[in-house]
Scaffold this active site. Structure first.
Site, PDB file in Angstrom:
ATOM      1  N   LYS A  35      -0.758   5.026   4.531  1.00 51.37           N
ATOM      2  CA  LYS A  35      -1.719   4.130   5.186  1.00 51.37           C
ATOM      3  C   LYS A  35      -1.315   3.944   6.642  1.00 51.37           C
ATOM      4  O   LYS A  35      -0.155   3.661   6.944  1.00 51.37           O
ATOM      5  CB  LYS A  35      -1.760   2.775   4.453  1.00 51.37           C
ATOM      6  CG  LYS A  35      -2.793   1.801   5.021  1.00 51.37           C
ATOM      7  CD  LYS A  35      -2.922   0.574   4.140  1.00 51.37           C
ATOM      8  CE  LYS A  35      -3.853  -0.467   4.737  1.00 51.37           C
ATOM      9  NZ  LYS A  35      -5.221   0.006   4.944  1.00 51.37           N
TER      10      LYS A  35
ATOM     11  N   HIS B  25       0.837  -1.201   0.000  1.00 54.75           N
ATOM     12  CA  HIS B  25       0.000   0.000   0.000  1.00 54.75           C
ATOM     13  C   HIS B  25       0.871   1.250   0.000  1.00 54.75           C
ATOM     14  O   HIS B  25       2.062   1.203   0.323  1.00 54.75           O
ATOM     15  CB  HIS B  25      -0.916   0.026   1.227  1.00 54.75           C
ATOM     16  CG  HIS B  25      -2.086  -0.917   1.124  1.00 54.75           C
ATOM     17  ND1 HIS B  25      -1.988  -2.266   1.391  1.00 54.75           N
ATOM     18  CD2 HIS B  25      -3.382  -0.699   0.769  1.00 54.75           C
ATOM     19  CE1 HIS B  25      -3.163  -2.849   1.203  1.00 54.75           C
ATOM     20  NE2 HIS B  25      -4.028  -1.914   0.828  1.00 54.75           N
TER      21      HIS B  25
HETATM   22  N1  LIG Z   1     -12.480  -0.645   2.269  1.00 52.36           N
HETATM   23  C1  LIG Z   1     -11.810  -0.242   1.181  1.00 52.36           C
HETATM   24  O1  LIG Z   1     -12.085  -0.694   0.044  1.00 52.36           O
HETATM   25  C2  LIG Z   1     -10.737   0.791   1.333  1.00 52.36           C
HETATM   26  C3  LIG Z   1     -10.067   1.304   0.225  1.00 52.36           C
HETATM   27  C4  LIG Z   1      -9.108   2.293   0.416  1.00 52.36           C
HETATM   28  C5  LIG Z   1      -8.839   2.769   1.688  1.00 52.36           C
HETATM   29  N2  LIG Z   1      -9.491   2.232   2.761  1.00 52.36           N
HETATM   30  C6  LIG Z   1      -9.313   2.750   4.126  1.00 52.36           C
HETATM   31  O2  LIG Z   1     -10.028   3.970   4.230  1.00 52.36           O
HETATM   32  C7  LIG Z   1      -9.440   4.777   5.256  1.00 52.36           C
HETATM   33  C8  LIG Z   1      -9.203   6.188   4.721  1.00 52.36           C
HETATM   34  O3  LIG Z   1      -8.179   6.156   3.732  1.00 52.36           O
HETATM   35  P1  LIG Z   1      -7.694   7.477   2.997  1.00 52.36           P
HETATM   36  O4  LIG Z   1      -6.536   7.090   2.151  1.00 52.36           O
HETATM   37  O5  LIG Z   1      -8.864   8.173   2.380  1.00 52.36           O
HETATM   38  O6  LIG Z   1      -7.179   8.342   4.263  1.00 52.36           O
HETATM   39  P2  LIG Z   1      -7.020   9.925   4.359  1.00 52.36           P
HETATM   40  O7  LIG Z   1      -6.053  10.160   5.485  1.00 52.36           O
HETATM   41  O8  LIG Z   1      -6.704  10.510   3.020  1.00 52.36           O
HETATM   42  O9  LIG Z   1      -8.469  10.459   4.780  1.00 52.36           O
HETATM   43  C9  LIG Z   1      -9.028  10.289   6.059  1.00 52.36           C
HETATM   44  C10 LIG Z   1      -9.843  11.541   6.358  1.00 52.36           C
HETATM   45  O10 LIG Z   1     -10.616  11.315   7.545  1.00 52.36           O
HETATM   46  C11 LIG Z   1     -10.676  12.536   8.255  1.00 52.36           C
HETATM   47  N3  LIG Z   1     -11.098  12.254   9.628  1.00 52.36           N
HETATM   48  C12 LIG Z   1     -10.330  11.912  10.691  1.00 52.36           C
HETATM   49  N4  LIG Z   1     -11.105  11.743  11.782  1.00 52.36           N
HETATM   50  C13 LIG Z   1     -12.391  11.984  11.408  1.00 52.36           C
HETATM   51  C14 LIG Z   1     -13.651  11.957  12.093  1.00 52.36           C
HETATM   52  N5  LIG Z   1     -13.742  11.656  13.399  1.00 52.36           N
HETATM   53  N6  LIG Z   1     -14.783  12.244  11.393  1.00 52.36           N
HETATM   54  C15 LIG Z   1     -14.712  12.553  10.077  1.00 52.36           C
HETATM   55  N7  LIG Z   1     -13.543  12.589   9.380  1.00 52.36           N
HETATM   56  C16 LIG Z   1     -12.406  12.295  10.039  1.00 52.36           C
HETATM   57  C17 LIG Z   1      -9.261  13.103   8.098  1.00 52.36           C
HETATM   58  O11 LIG Z   1      -9.239  14.510   8.381  1.00 52.36           O
HETATM   59  C18 LIG Z   1      -8.982  12.787   6.633  1.00 52.36           C
HETATM   60  O12 LIG Z   1      -9.397  13.851   5.771  1.00 52.36           O
HETATM   61  C19 LIG Z   1      -8.200   4.027   5.710  1.00 52.36           C
HETATM   62  O13 LIG Z   1      -8.504   3.277   6.873  1.00 52.36           O
HETATM   63  C20 LIG Z   1      -7.911   3.082   4.551  1.00 52.36           C
HETATM   64  O14 LIG Z   1      -7.203   1.925   4.956  1.00 52.36           O
HETATM   65  C21 LIG Z   1     -10.434   1.264   2.603  1.00 52.36           C
END
Ligand SMILES: NC(=O)c1ccc[n+]([C@@H]2O[C@H](COP(=O)([O-])OP(=O)(O)OC[C@H]3O[C@@H](n4cnc5c(N)ncnc54)[C@H](O)[C@@H]3O)[C@@H](O)[C@H]2O)c1
Length: 214
Positions: free
Chosen positions: A132, A128
């Site tokens: 992450k 990844h």
């Molecule tokens: N299930 C899937 O298919 C899949 C795919 C990709 C990523 N993910 C997961 O999704 C998550 C997010 O990934 P990303 O790359 O977008 O991360 P990122 O860091 O770009 O985005 C996360 C966002 O959440 C915000 N945030 C933090 N606390 C919060 C709260 N209490 N309420 C609302 N917003 C809040 C942050 O400010 C940030 O903008 C990770 O856990 C990643 O592993 C899952």
């Protein structure tokens, strides 16, 4: 029209979800919550039917609980949290969690489970991007769980990667490698939109895994 709120709306996944919801003709984007936008999840819960959560491992459980208690359904993509900690919340909201919303990743997991019946020794390499927060990935942990037995997981974090996984099975004089690559975050969007449409009709909660909606 399904009124959708996005938690983590300023993040990499959250922005992609906002675009996908805006492009869907049976949904309306009714709220964007993110500390980076100065909007708390609680502020949007009164305006939405479903919240899509792509935030952080340490906030996903609290966010899901807040949705359930508000009678709002939650589609959670955040990895690295324990959905089995849910339970006992009143309010009526349903929770759906998929460690991976890409159809190719779901197929990879199913093929790995089928292969493990014939080739029980296996290891997983998940790769990844370097921002992450959790390791091993939710997808790798789920794959290992579904395959049963002892499946070691190796995690690679490097710039330039999105989300990738190899399941390598070894037998006498042969190996089998099953590999999935998400090269763009749009790979997750058909699965996310499907979950938004189906979460309200779930008969139990939480439900884990996109395969249960296909
Ligand atoms: N299930 C899937 O298919 C899949 C795919 C990709 C990523 N993910 C997961 O999704 C998550 C997010 O990934 P990303 O790359 O977008 O991360 P990122 O860091 O770009 O985005 C996360 C966002 O959440 C915000 N945030 C933090 N606390 C919060 C709260 N209490 N309420 C609302 N917003 C809040 C942050 O400010 C940030 O903008 C990770 O856990 C990643 O592993 C899952």
């Amino acid at each position: 029209m399904i009124r959708v709120g996005v938690a983590g709306a300023a993040g990499r996944m959250g922005q992609t979800v906002c675009e996908a919801v805006e492009a869907a003709d049976d949904m309306v984007l009714a709220g964007r919550a993110d500390p980076a936008l100065g909007v708390e999840l609680a502020e949007i819960l009164g305006d939405v039917d479903v919240v899509v959560d792509f935030t952080r491992p340490d906030t996903a459980l609290d966010n899901a609980r807040a949705c359930v208690r508000a009678g709002v359904h939650a589609v959670v993509g955040t990895s690295g949290w324990d959905p089995s900690a849910l339970g006992g919340e009143d309010g009526g909201g349903k929770v759906f969690y998929a460690p991976n919303f890409a159809i190719g990743a779901v197929l990879m997991m199913q093929f790995a489970v089928a292969a493990a019946r014939h080739m029980p020794k296996a290891e997983i390499i998940e790769l990844h991007h370097d921002r992450k927060l959790d390791a091993p990935s939710g997808t790798a942990a789920r794959t290992a769980e579904l395959m049963g037995g002892d499946v070691p997981i190796h995690s690679v974090r490097l710039p330039g990667l999105v989300a990738h996984q190899e399941v390598i099975l070894g037998g006498v004089g042969q190996t089998l490698t099953i590999r999935h690559d998400s090269t763009d975050r749009t790979s997750f969007m058909p699965g996310v939109l499907l979950a938004i449409r189906k979460v309200g009709g779930l008969t139990e909660s939480p439900v884990v895994g996109l395969e249960h909606l296909l």
